[in-house]
Design a protein around this motif. Structure first.
Motif, mmCIF file in Angstrom:
data_model
loop_
_atom_site.group_PDB
_atom_site.id
_atom_site.type_symbol
_atom_site.label_atom_id
_atom_site.label_comp_id
_atom_site.label_asym_id
_atom_site.label_seq_id
_atom_site.Cartn_x
_atom_site.Cartn_y
_atom_site.Cartn_z
ATOM 1 N N SER A 2 0.849 -1.192 0.000
ATOM 2 C CA SER A 2 0.000 0.000 0.000
ATOM 3 C C SER A 2 0.885 1.242 0.000
ATOM 4 N N LEU A 3 0.693 2.054 -1.016
ATOM 5 C CA LEU A 3 1.470 3.287 -1.147
ATOM 6 C C LEU A 3 0.813 4.420 -0.385
ATOM 7 N N VAL A 4 1.645 5.230 0.241
ATOM 8 C CA VAL A 4 1.194 6.407 0.983
ATOM 9 C C VAL A 4 1.937 7.616 0.443
ATOM 10 N N ARG A 5 1.235 8.733 0.365
ATOM 11 C CA ARG A 5 1.866 10.013 0.040
ATOM 12 C C ARG A 5 1.689 10.924 1.243
ATOM 13 N N LEU A 6 2.795 11.486 1.713
ATOM 14 C CA LEU A 6 2.783 12.425 2.836
ATOM 15 C C LEU A 6 3.325 13.755 2.325
ATOM 16 N N VAL A 7 2.658 14.834 2.704
ATOM 17 C CA VAL A 7 3.092 16.175 2.323
ATOM 18 C C VAL A 7 3.185 17.014 3.582
ATOM 19 N N TYR A 8 4.298 17.711 3.735
ATOM 20 C CA TYR A 8 4.464 18.604 4.880
ATOM 21 C C TYR A 8 5.132 19.893 4.424
ATOM 22 N N ALA A 9 5.027 20.897 5.268
ATOM 23 C CA ALA A 9 5.758 22.147 5.080
ATOM 24 C C ALA A 9 6.366 22.510 6.427
ATOM 25 N N PHE A 106 10.560 32.100 -11.764
ATOM 26 C CA PHE A 106 9.330 32.272 -12.536
ATOM 27 C C PHE A 106 8.301 31.204 -12.169
ATOM 28 N N ILE A 107 8.733 29.934 -12.137
ATOM 29 C CA ILE A 107 7.795 28.843 -11.820
ATOM 30 C C ILE A 107 7.268 28.980 -10.404
ATOM 31 N N PHE A 108 8.143 29.222 -9.446
ATOM 32 C CA PHE A 108 7.685 29.422 -8.065
ATOM 33 C C PHE A 108 6.681 30.572 -8.013
ATOM 34 N N GLY A 109 6.984 31.654 -8.727
ATOM 35 C CA GLY A 109 6.107 32.821 -8.733
ATOM 36 C C GLY A 109 4.731 32.527 -9.295
ATOM 37 N N LEU A 110 4.653 31.652 -10.304
ATOM 38 C CA LEU A 110 3.354 31.276 -10.862
ATOM 39 C C LEU A 110 2.444 30.651 -9.813
ATOM 40 N N TYR A 111 3.043 30.037 -8.804
ATOM 41 C CA TYR A 111 2.283 29.359 -7.750
ATOM 42 C C TYR A 111 2.241 30.168 -6.448
ATOM 43 N N PRO A 115 9.464 36.139 -2.289
ATOM 44 C CA PRO A 115 10.097 36.530 -1.026
ATOM 45 C C PRO A 115 9.086 37.020 0.028
ATOM 46 N N GLU A 116 7.964 37.525 -0.431
ATOM 47 C CA GLU A 116 6.947 38.021 0.504
ATOM 48 C C GLU A 116 6.001 36.907 0.977
ATOM 49 N N THR A 117 5.787 35.896 0.172
ATOM 50 C CA THR A 117 4.875 34.792 0.497
ATOM 51 C C THR A 117 5.652 33.495 0.346
ATOM 52 N N ASP A 118 6.116 32.951 1.454
ATOM 53 C CA ASP A 118 7.005 31.809 1.413
ATOM 54 C C ASP A 118 6.263 30.507 1.147
ATOM 55 N N ILE A 119 7.011 29.485 0.806
ATOM 56 C CA ILE A 119 6.459 28.165 0.512
ATOM 57 C C ILE A 119 5.736 27.576 1.718
ATOM 58 N N GLN A 122 1.901 28.054 1.756
ATOM 59 C CA GLN A 122 1.071 27.607 0.641
ATOM 60 C C GLN A 122 0.183 26.420 1.028
ATOM 61 N N PRO A 123 -1.018 26.355 0.464
ATOM 62 C CA PRO A 123 -1.913 25.217 0.725
ATOM 63 C C PRO A 123 -1.459 23.972 -0.028
ATOM 64 N N LEU A 124 -1.999 22.845 0.379
ATOM 65 C CA LEU A 124 -1.636 21.542 -0.173
ATOM 66 C C LEU A 124 -1.736 21.493 -1.696
ATOM 67 N N ASP A 125 -2.849 21.922 -2.263
ATOM 68 C CA ASP A 125 -3.023 21.806 -3.713
ATOM 69 C C ASP A 125 -1.977 22.612 -4.479
ATOM 70 N N VAL A 126 -1.599 23.761 -3.967
ATOM 71 C CA VAL A 126 -0.578 24.583 -4.618
ATOM 72 C C VAL A 126 0.775 23.870 -4.567
ATOM 73 N N LEU A 127 1.111 23.278 -3.420
ATOM 74 C CA LEU A 127 2.398 22.580 -3.298
ATOM 75 C C LEU A 127 2.474 21.372 -4.227
ATOM 76 N N LEU A 128 1.381 20.618 -4.332
ATOM 77 C CA LEU A 128 1.365 19.465 -5.231
ATOM 78 C C LEU A 128 1.514 19.897 -6.688
ATOM 79 N N ASP A 129 0.803 20.938 -7.073
ATOM 80 C CA ASP A 129 0.900 21.439 -8.443
ATOM 81 C C ASP A 129 2.293 22.002 -8.733
#
Length: 139
Positions: A2-9, A106-111, A115-119, A122-129
């Motif tokens: 069984s595969l599990v995906r874990l996401v944290y910040a 550029f890619i980080f900025g699209l999401y 520097p003003e809004t750190d990773i 960010q919400p889960l869906d944004v981090l996955l995308d």
């Protein structure tokens, strides 16, 4: 299996003077241990934080996250998701990595990561995308 995906910040406790060396240590250790445990994933780093996606068997993921929880380089750890998944998104990568820098700005900025809004903020869906987009630039 069984595969599990874990996401944290988390907030980064790395100091600028040691940042390069510490990131290299994190990646070397993660890649070695993850390969041994058949864990795959993607680590994203900004000066202020980390976000990581881990994939693997539940026991291996729990062990890996347990090490991260006590790692003094992380602060304010937030578990965003831990779910069963049908397949891996980052097959072949014991730990892919992308850092917010001139090349990836550029890619980080699209999401919404700047520097003003750190990773860390960010919400889960944004981090996955964001991880998926960054992974596509590495294939």
């Amino acid at each position: 299996m069984s595969l599990v995906r874990l996401v944290y910040a988390s907030r980064s406790r790395l100091v600028e003077a040691d940042r390069r060396v510490e990131l290299a240590r994190i990646l070397e250790t993660a890649r070695r241990l993850n390969a041994e445990r058949h864990v795959t994933g993607f680590l994203m780093a900004t000066p202020g934080g980390f976000a990581q996606i881990l994939e693997g068997e539940a026991g291996s993921i729990a062990e890996t996250y347990g090490r991260i929880m006590v790692d003094p380089r992380h602060d304010d750890l937030r578990l965003l998701a831990q779910d069963a998944v049908a397949h891996r998104q980052f097959t072949g990568w014991a730990m892919a990595f992308a850092e917010h820098n001139e090349t990836t700005q550029f890619i980080f900025g699209l999401y919404g990561v700047s520097p003003e809004t750190d990773i860390f903020e960010q919400p889960l869906d944004v981090l996955l995308d964001l991880a998926g987009e960054l992974a596509n630039t590495r294939t």
